[in-house]
Design a protein around this motif. Structure first.
Motif, PDB file in Angstrom:
ATOM      1  N   GLU A   1      33.275  45.516  42.274  1.00  0.00           N
ATOM      2  CA  GLU A   1      33.962  44.543  43.117  1.00  0.00           C
ATOM      3  C   GLU A   1      35.426  44.907  43.305  1.00  0.00           C
TER       4      GLU A   1
ATOM      5  N   ILE B   1      42.046  40.999  37.875  1.00  0.00           N
ATOM      6  CA  ILE B   1      41.171  40.640  38.994  1.00  0.00           C
ATOM      7  C   ILE B   1      40.014  41.623  39.093  1.00  0.00           C
ATOM      8  N   PRO B   2      38.785  41.116  39.271  1.00  0.00           N
ATOM      9  CA  PRO B   2      38.368  39.712  39.317  1.00  0.00           C
ATOM     10  C   PRO B   2      38.314  39.123  37.910  1.00  0.00           C
TER      11      PRO B   2
ATOM     12  N   GLN C   1      36.564  37.748  35.549  1.00  0.00           N
ATOM     13  CA  GLN C   1      35.147  37.565  35.252  1.00  0.00           C
ATOM     14  C   GLN C   1      34.844  38.011  33.822  1.00  0.00           C
TER      15      GLN C   1
ATOM     16  N   ASP D   1      32.536  33.629  36.530  1.00  0.00           N
ATOM     17  CA  ASP D   1      33.616  33.932  37.468  1.00  0.00           C
ATOM     18  C   ASP D   1      34.589  32.758  37.455  1.00  0.00           C
TER      19      ASP D   1
END
Length: 879
Positions: free
Chosen positions: A676, A800-801, A803, A777
């Motif tokens: 991602e 970032i992200p 998670q 998330d």
């Protein structure tokens, strides 16, 4: 091949040298092996006023080691008001004593120590006479004459003020360095490396013997072409004369400064770190002349990563932004000449003081790693006595990575990530196919925009000198199309040989093709070298056209005829192509490209290991570092140019996993990559027959079973911990909210709070779903979140992200308690502190300025959003 580091470091990196090479290394090994952990990030360490002492040095070094730093780079700098009696004269006996203590303590703690060859920047100081000082040309009675620029050392330590040296004069440089021979060289404790900051000598464009050197190097008297030299209308003769002028400056900078400084350091047992950028010379050659080439990442790149914040007050037009092509000048020199380490000044003015988060630092680091950098230096940490109240002593420029920073307790997370990446990058060798010739004479044929009418090749504004050139545009296209390449200069072309495997550099790195961008001017010596390489079998591709003119004024007509004749000869060589479609030619030639780079993924491809398989083929592992700094790719099939057994390593989690593999086209295989925006990973491809993923397993990866769960229950928020460094009052506030919100809106006092708030809620998991793995998330986090599930730590989301993976069976059927401790920036408290305690800004020279270089004033800031902003979602995971 010249090896640049002591054998101990090479052994540490897992590389083995012959006894002869080891013996050579021992001759120049530092007297004190203060190498430190090179895989760990190091930091600039500003000694403000040199007001340091042994006890505080030990205390701070112990903090650095505990946080996971690998070393420090001492820069003596301007002082702090009120501490004048504690200022220590630079290079005095007392200064050498505290420096020696630093090295001894560094050795004890596993920290390396580097040292600037001077104070502030550039080189200079009180011992620099008018004869040694930087010069510019001036027309006196019709003759080009050297006069001092009168530039003084910038940000010097107390007592170290004085003129900047003449970087074009070997005599001036050697006389300047003599001071270190009579002081530092006699100390039993030595730095690992000495350092030269980015070339910021403004207006200097001459030296006393310039006319003599010019005639000897260029073959004619510059004074005889005075009209052309003074011409600013870009006439043909003027262009040629100015090419010669810049060529001479470039050579004098290399011969007068870079090489003598490097030789002096080696004789004393030091290595050299050099920021060559900003120089009016060929950066590739200048970087190549040092042991550790160093680039710079100043400001914030304009990544399209969702949620990544950029300081709105940063002035791009004034300061520019980081650019990977600028970084590749340093890494290219290292790759070609076998330099094991390539460093970077990292995170300078990433955002305003007290406003930088770890989530902003990581993408900048990833950009550097993908550009070939493997030795990160934070910029940086000011020396600050432990007894000094928050925020302590501060350097005028952000970013502060030190103990008074709001992210200091969690800096080990970033340090560990960098260490895992750099350990792999330092153990591997470049695996690039393309060498791109840098036609600097075409740049010198354009109007100079820097002070003194010269071209200073600085990293801040590549749009002014690099990107407009065909070379820059071509390199951008090569990057976008996934070609792995390095730059090469006229000088370093001489170091190439041709083998059965391809075009071999002095380092042993092998390339498949030399690409010459659209070029107008080229030295005849360079074209002869290219022809010689072509005769030996080197593949050479000219983009669109052959150069048509010789560079330089001397005998230009005859030299140009030679260039055109050599061009005709080159066209007849079977390995030479003048291509109307460069990328089609490269593809037909079998030059590898990673086509998935077109989806916004940045990468560096390297090789690790040495040896032969049973079949007699190379058994090296191909290693990719891939980072997603855009917002186009999330997951999908990608085709790697390397084939074999594939695995993925996540440096954030320290986990290695298999990747799904399927048969691809043309003998290559596809792998399924999930990466991602903001994430990075290593992909290793080692020799062997790929194991193809069956359909059922593949489906579980692409479409994990289960349903996403959006957390909609109320959140209880309690402020649990203020930043202990700041001494601010605790915030006794506890609220329950139906939805997540910025905590600065909860009360007036919350808008000034810097510390940690605990968010608590419950999650209901339906029957049968608890055995599945989930991805937690957290959405938008300001700025960092430590998570516990049912009372047990789950991890810390700091980049970032935001998670975290919840392994299977960590959730239970029914109600689960989720606790998230969120820590914000110190900017909000500084809004109050700066009003109540303005006396903390007590520094000489520039004192403290904001990101626009205006006097620092936090009292006018609006509150920075803080806390868990969400949305928080649980999604099924294949892990």
């Amino acid at each position: 091949m010249k090896y640049s580091f002591p054998a101990a470091l090479l052994l540490l990196l897992g590389l083995h040298l012959s006894p002869v090479v080891c013996a050579q290394q021992q001759q120049v090994a530092p007297k004190q092996q203060a190498m430190g952990h090179t895989a760990r990030p190091w930091t600039y360490w500003w000694w403000m006023g040199n007001a340091v002492n042994e006890a505080d040095i030990t205390h701070q070094l112990e903090q650095f080691a505990k946080a996971g730093l690998g070393g420090v780079h001492i820069i003596p700098i301007y002082g702090v008001k009120g501490y004048e009696t504690k200022f220590i004269p630079y290079l005095s006996d007392r200064w050498l004593a505290v420096f020696g203590h630093t090295v001894r303590e560094g050795n004890r703690l596993g920290l390396g120590v580097d040292l600037t060859t001077g104070t502030g920047w550039p080189f200079g100081g009180p011992g620099v006479s008018t004869a040694m000082a930087a010069k510019e040309w001036k027309l006196v009675d019709g003759k080009l004459t050297a006069v001092p620029t009168k530039q003084q050392v910038k940000r010097p330590a107390p007592g170290a003020q004085g003129p900047v040296i003449d970087y074009f004069s070997k005599q001036a440089v050697e006389r300047y360095l003599h001071r270190f021979d009579s002081t530092l060289a006699h100390s039993p404790q030595q730095p690992r490396a000495v350092y030269n900051d980015s070339y910021e000598v403004y207006g200097a464009n001459w030296t006393d013997n310039f006319l003599t050197e010019f005639k000897a190097r260029r073959g004619y008297d510059l004074q005889s072409q005075l009209t052309a030299f003074l011409d600013t209308n870009q006439t043909e003769t003027s262009i040629l004369v100015h090419q010669d002028y810049h060529q001479t400056l470039s050579e004098l900078l290399l011969d007068g400064f870079a090489k003598p400084w490097d030789n002096w350091a080696h004789k004393s047992g030091y290595r050299t770190r050099n920021q060559a950028h900003g120089s009016p010379g060929n950066l590739i050659d200048l970087y190549a002349a040092t042991d550790i080439p160093e680039t710079e990442s100043f400001g914030s790149s304009r990544f399209t990563i969702p949620g990544l914040r950029v300081d709105a007050n940063y002035e791009v037009d004034r300061f520019g932004t980081p650019n990977p092509l600028a970084m590749k000048f340093a890494s290219s020199a290292a790759h070609l000449m076998g330099k094991l380490l390539v460093s970077s000044e990292t995170g300078t003015w990433l955002a305003n003081h007290f406003q930088v988060s770890l989530s902003q630092v990581k993408p900048q680091v990833d950009e550097l790693l993908a550009s070939g950098i493997n030795h990160i230096f934070y910029h940086g940490i000011p020396y600050s006595p432990p007894a000094e109240r928050w925020p302590g002593w501060s350097f005028y420029a952000s970013t502060n990575y030190g103990p008074s920073s709001h992210f200091w307790p969690h800096l080990p997370l970033l340090n560990q990530y960098i260490e895992r990446c750099q350990a792999r990058l330092q153990r591997s060798k470049p695996d690039n196919d393309v060498l791109v010739y840098f036609p600097i004479h075409d740049l010198w044929a354009t109007r100079a925009k820097s002070a003194g009418g010269i071209h200073q090749l600085e990293v801040h504004h590549v749009e002014r000198w690099l990107l407009p050139q065909p070379f820059g545009r071509l390199c951008e296209q090569l990057s976008e199309r996934g070609y792995a390449f390095d730059f090469i200069s006229d000088e370093l072309l001489k170091s190439l040989t041709v083998t059965k495997q391809g075009i071999r550099a002095a380092s042993g790195a092998t390339y498949q093709v030399i690409v010459v961008p659209k070029t107008t001017y080229i030295p005849t010596t360079t074209l002869r070298l290219l022809d010689k390489l072509a005769q030996q079998g080197a593949r050479i591709v000219f983009d669109g056209q052959l150069p048509q003119q010789a560079a330089g004024f001397y005998d230009h007509k005859a030299q140009t005829a030679t260039v055109q004749q050599l061009g005709q000869t080159l066209q007849k060589r079977p390995t030479v192509t003048v291509s109307a479609n460069l990328f089609e030619t490269l593809n037909k030639s079998g030059v590898r490209s990673e086509t998935w780079a077109a989806e916004g993924l940045s990468f560096i491809r390297k090789r690790q290991g040495s040896g032969m398989s049973k079949s007699g083929l190379s058994a090296d592992t191909t290693q990719y570092f891939i980072t997603n700094l855009g917002n186009r790719f999330k997951q999908g099939w990608i085709t790697l140019s390397a084939t074999g057994l594939v695995s993925q390593y996540n440096p954030l989690t320290n986990l290695t996993t298999a990747l799904p593999v399927r048969k691809g086209k043309n003998g290559h295989n596809d792998v399924y990559l999930s990466l991602e925006s903001g994430q990075s990973c290593f992909i290793n491809v080692r020799p062997g027959t790929p194991v193809f993923t069956d359909a059922a397993a593949l489906q579980r990866v692409i479409n994990p079973t289960g349903t996403s769960i959006v957390l909609k229950k109320p959140w209880h928020i309690q402020f649990i911990k203020r930043n202990p460094e700041q001494g601010q009052p605790a915030l006794r506030l506890s609220v329950t909210l139906p939805t997540l919100t910025d905590w600065t809106t909860l009360s007036d006092s919350a808008g000034y709070f810097s510390g940690t708030a605990r968010y608590t809620t419950t999650v209901n998991i339906p029957a049968g779903a608890a055995t599945s793995a989930y991805l937690l998330d957290l959405g938008d986090v300001r700025e960092l979140a430590e998570v516990r599930l049912n009372g047990q730590p789950l991890g810390t989301a700091w980049c970032i992200p935001f998670q975290l993976t919840i392994p299977a069976n960590r959730l239970k059927t029914g109600e689960n308690q989720l606790e998230i401790d969120v820590t914000n920036l110190s900017a909000n408290y500084m809004r109050l502190y700066d009003r109540l305690n303005p006396g903390w800004k007590k520094f000489y020279d520039i004192n403290i300025v904001d990101i626009r270089y205006k006097p620092f004033d936090a009292t006018r800031w609006a509150a920075v959003p803080s806390g868990l902003l969400g949305p928080v979602i649980l999604t099924p995971s294949s892990l």
